[in-house]
Design a protein around this motif. Structure first.
Motif, PDB file in Angstrom:
ATOM      1  N   UNK D  68       0.931  -1.697   0.022  1.00 20.25           N
ATOM      2  CA  UNK D  68       0.374   0.190   0.066  1.00 20.25           C
ATOM      3  C   UNK D  68       0.817   1.417   0.011  1.00 20.25           C
ATOM      4  N   UNK D  69       0.613   1.764  -1.559  1.00 20.95           N
ATOM      5  CA  UNK D  69       1.666   3.034  -0.979  1.00 20.95           C
ATOM      6  C   UNK D  69       1.811   3.927  -0.392  1.00 20.95           C
ATOM      7  N   UNK D  70       0.285   4.804  -0.171  1.00 25.14           N
ATOM      8  CA  UNK D  70      -0.931   5.015   0.676  1.00 25.14           C
ATOM      9  C   UNK D  70      -0.936   5.511   1.954  1.00 25.14           C
ATOM     10  N   UNK D  71      -0.142   4.364   2.530  1.00 20.66           N
ATOM     11  CA  UNK D  71      -0.365   3.939   4.215  1.00 20.66           C
ATOM     12  C   UNK D  71       1.213   4.292   4.354  1.00 20.66           C
ATOM     13  N   UNK D  72       2.486   3.658   3.164  1.00 26.88           N
ATOM     14  CA  UNK D  72       3.545   3.862   3.431  1.00 26.88           C
ATOM     15  C   UNK D  72       4.572   5.286   4.184  1.00 26.88           C
ATOM     16  N   UNK D  73       4.945   4.701   4.928  1.00 27.76           N
ATOM     17  CA  UNK D  73       5.801   5.967   5.721  1.00 27.76           C
ATOM     18  C   UNK D  73       7.072   6.281   5.518  1.00 27.76           C
ATOM     19  N   UNK D  74       7.670   6.825   4.437  1.00 25.68           N
ATOM     20  CA  UNK D  74       9.130   7.159   4.558  1.00 25.68           C
ATOM     21  C   UNK D  74       9.337   8.193   5.345  1.00 25.68           C
ATOM     22  N   UNK D  75      10.942   8.243   6.115  1.00 26.46           N
ATOM     23  CA  UNK D  75      10.667   9.167   6.738  1.00 26.46           C
ATOM     24  C   UNK D  75      12.494   9.319   7.331  1.00 26.46           C
ATOM     25  N   UNK D  76      12.400   9.947   8.254  1.00 26.51           N
ATOM     26  CA  UNK D  76      14.021   9.858   9.134  1.00 26.51           C
ATOM     27  C   UNK D  76      15.351  10.234   7.726  1.00 26.51           C
ATOM     28  N   UNK D  77      16.470  10.793   8.351  1.00 25.80           N
ATOM     29  CA  UNK D  77      16.907  11.626   7.399  1.00 25.80           C
ATOM     30  C   UNK D  77      17.271  10.541   5.961  1.00 25.80           C
ATOM     31  N   UNK D  78      16.687  10.204   5.296  1.00 24.03           N
ATOM     32  CA  UNK D  78      17.749   9.057   4.631  1.00 24.03           C
ATOM     33  C   UNK D  78      16.212   8.950   3.501  1.00 24.03           C
ATOM     34  N   UNK D  79      15.183   9.610   3.896  1.00 23.57           N
ATOM     35  CA  UNK D  79      13.821   9.847   3.649  1.00 23.57           C
ATOM     36  C   UNK D  79      13.428   8.283   2.999  1.00 23.57           C
ATOM     37  N   UNK D  80      13.527   6.296   3.479  1.00 24.90           N
ATOM     38  CA  UNK D  80      12.969   5.409   3.328  1.00 24.90           C
ATOM     39  C   UNK D  80      11.808   5.345   4.025  1.00 24.90           C
ATOM     40  N   UNK D  81      11.557   3.721   4.256  1.00 24.28           N
ATOM     41  CA  UNK D  81      10.740   3.744   5.059  1.00 24.28           C
ATOM     42  C   UNK D  81      10.964   1.659   5.204  1.00 24.28           C
ATOM     43  N   UNK D  82      10.527   0.353   5.928  1.00 26.29           N
ATOM     44  CA  UNK D  82       9.939  -0.353   5.704  1.00 26.29           C
ATOM     45  C   UNK D  82       9.219  -1.390   5.727  1.00 26.29           C
ATOM     46  N   UNK D  83       9.094  -2.586   5.043  1.00 28.50           N
ATOM     47  CA  UNK D  83       8.152  -3.390   5.432  1.00 28.50           C
ATOM     48  C   UNK D  83       6.623  -3.635   6.308  1.00 28.50           C
ATOM     49  N   UNK D  84       5.927  -3.003   6.411  1.00 26.05           N
ATOM     50  CA  UNK D  84       5.319  -3.350   7.540  1.00 26.05           C
ATOM     51  C   UNK D  84       3.524  -4.574   7.439  1.00 26.05           C
ATOM     52  N   UNK D  85       3.601  -5.200   7.902  1.00 28.27           N
ATOM     53  CA  UNK D  85       2.313  -6.046   8.094  1.00 28.27           C
ATOM     54  C   UNK D  85       0.804  -5.329   7.132  1.00 28.27           C
ATOM     55  N   UNK D  86       1.029  -3.947   8.273  1.00 27.47           N
ATOM     56  CA  UNK D  86      -0.214  -3.008   7.588  1.00 27.47           C
ATOM     57  C   UNK D  86       0.030  -2.378   6.056  1.00 27.47           C
ATOM     58  N   UNK D  87       1.218  -2.711   5.936  1.00 25.30           N
ATOM     59  CA  UNK D  87       0.865  -2.500   3.721  1.00 25.30           C
ATOM     60  C   UNK D  87       0.471  -3.272   3.405  1.00 25.30           C
ATOM     61  N   UNK D  88       1.047  -4.509   3.742  1.00 27.56           N
ATOM     62  CA  UNK D  88       0.132  -5.820   2.809  1.00 27.56           C
ATOM     63  C   UNK D  88      -0.759  -5.708   2.658  1.00 27.56           C
TER      64      UNK D  88
END
Lengths: 127, 127, 127, 127
Positions: D68-88
């Motif tokens: 789910x791109x909409x729920x994806x959280x890109x964050x921190x100084x390097x602007x990336x996220x990690x896969x969570x169960x909520x996104x699947x």
């Protein structure tokens, strides 16, 4: 389970769900912990951690995790191994309403394969 | 380390390798255990298992793992959470010859990011 | 890197951090994907996914991931295998300021061990 | 399935096993890939890799994985996220003999929980 708010999402019977939940627990264990560094000395703490993490999941009645010391391969210059599915012997019992399933993961020599199977299942086949 | 048969494969100094090995340990921990089901009751066994599994790896002098109970999110109908990088506070010390590195993984509020960093490093900068 | 807000947290030099970051990437790869089901047909998509996921991490210049088809073990009644560290051949280059490290993970036959090592490292040894 | 050498190990009916196998696949996916670094750019390769790895497993008819791109959280100084169960969002269909189960993993807003459930199940309730 009558009050379980997830119930409305499920097709099938409590028995179907019991089988499904047993599968979830075994799939989760195999894919969460495989790859963890391992020696005989560290195995007991990993067994306990897997059991404790499984018990917090829905519908689990009991769970037993053993790591096979005899098949464990300690190797390389630093003399340690990693957890593989072949080393895991897991039994987990789940209850959904009046249905109950016991799932097993264990290495089956004749198949040369770490098989996950339903060791026992019971409960009404009508919803 | 003079007898370490892996030594011949490494470019750089013992200090370089100490930093490298500290990174391996932190990256390994984050990606092995994140996703594990978790409650306050199960957290201690997971902390112990991660510490024990880290100690069996090469060059580890000591390791300390804490899971942040305050930031832990218990949710959903079954009231449990999962391990995330944000919840982990890890310190690991590795020694390579006379060089030593301490690596830390912890959630840094100002960065809103679970940062892995070298907390300390010492040793000759020439090989 | 002068503007990198994480810089203040790091002990040591850019070179130390380059070695550390290379270690993180290799430890992460090994422990995230080991255990994934695998055949010759599915291997290319896993190689691509690991590369793409590594590129989004801090400081990565380039990365190359190969899964060894020759060592892959397809077995059991369903004829598939799982990813193990032994099958991975990874090279990752990280840059921190003017320092650069290349880390490798590959199975080393003489050691019977999937070794992670610094293949190359360069940069000032003073901060 | 009459020739499947694993059959003798299973209690219950083909329908029970279909439910069980659907659970295995969803539990495996959630715990294998959660924690993988993620951006919008890297998401497609991870979706394809998860689908390909699921297809090699026993009894899988088809599988569809969306992050789910909409729920994806890109964050921190390097602007990336990690896969969570909520996104699947996963749907997987398994067949065992004449029985078939479709399992779903998706974040359910009303429950604030990434639920795994049987979306459909059919087949004889007697073995």
């Amino acid at each position: 389970m009558a009050d379980d708010p997830t119930r409305a999402y499920f097709a099938g019977t409590d028995r179907d769900r019991a089988a499904f939940e047993a599968g979830i627990k075994l799939g989760s264990i195999a894919h969460q912990y495989v790859g963890a560094p391992l020696t005989e000395a560290s195995a007991p703490s990993l067994e306990r951690a897997i059991e404790a993490a499984t018990r917090v999941q829905p519908q689990v009645e009991w769970v037993r995790v053993r790591i096979d010391r005899k098949r464990m391969q300690v190797r390389g210059p630093y003399r340690y191994g990693v957890l593989t599915e072949d080393l895991l012997h897991v039994e987990v019992a789940v209850r959904v309403g009046s249905a109950r399933a016991v799932g097993t993961l264990r290495y089956v020599t004749e198949l040369d394969y770490p098989l996950m199977y339903l060791k026992a299942i019971g409960g009404p086949t009508k919803g």
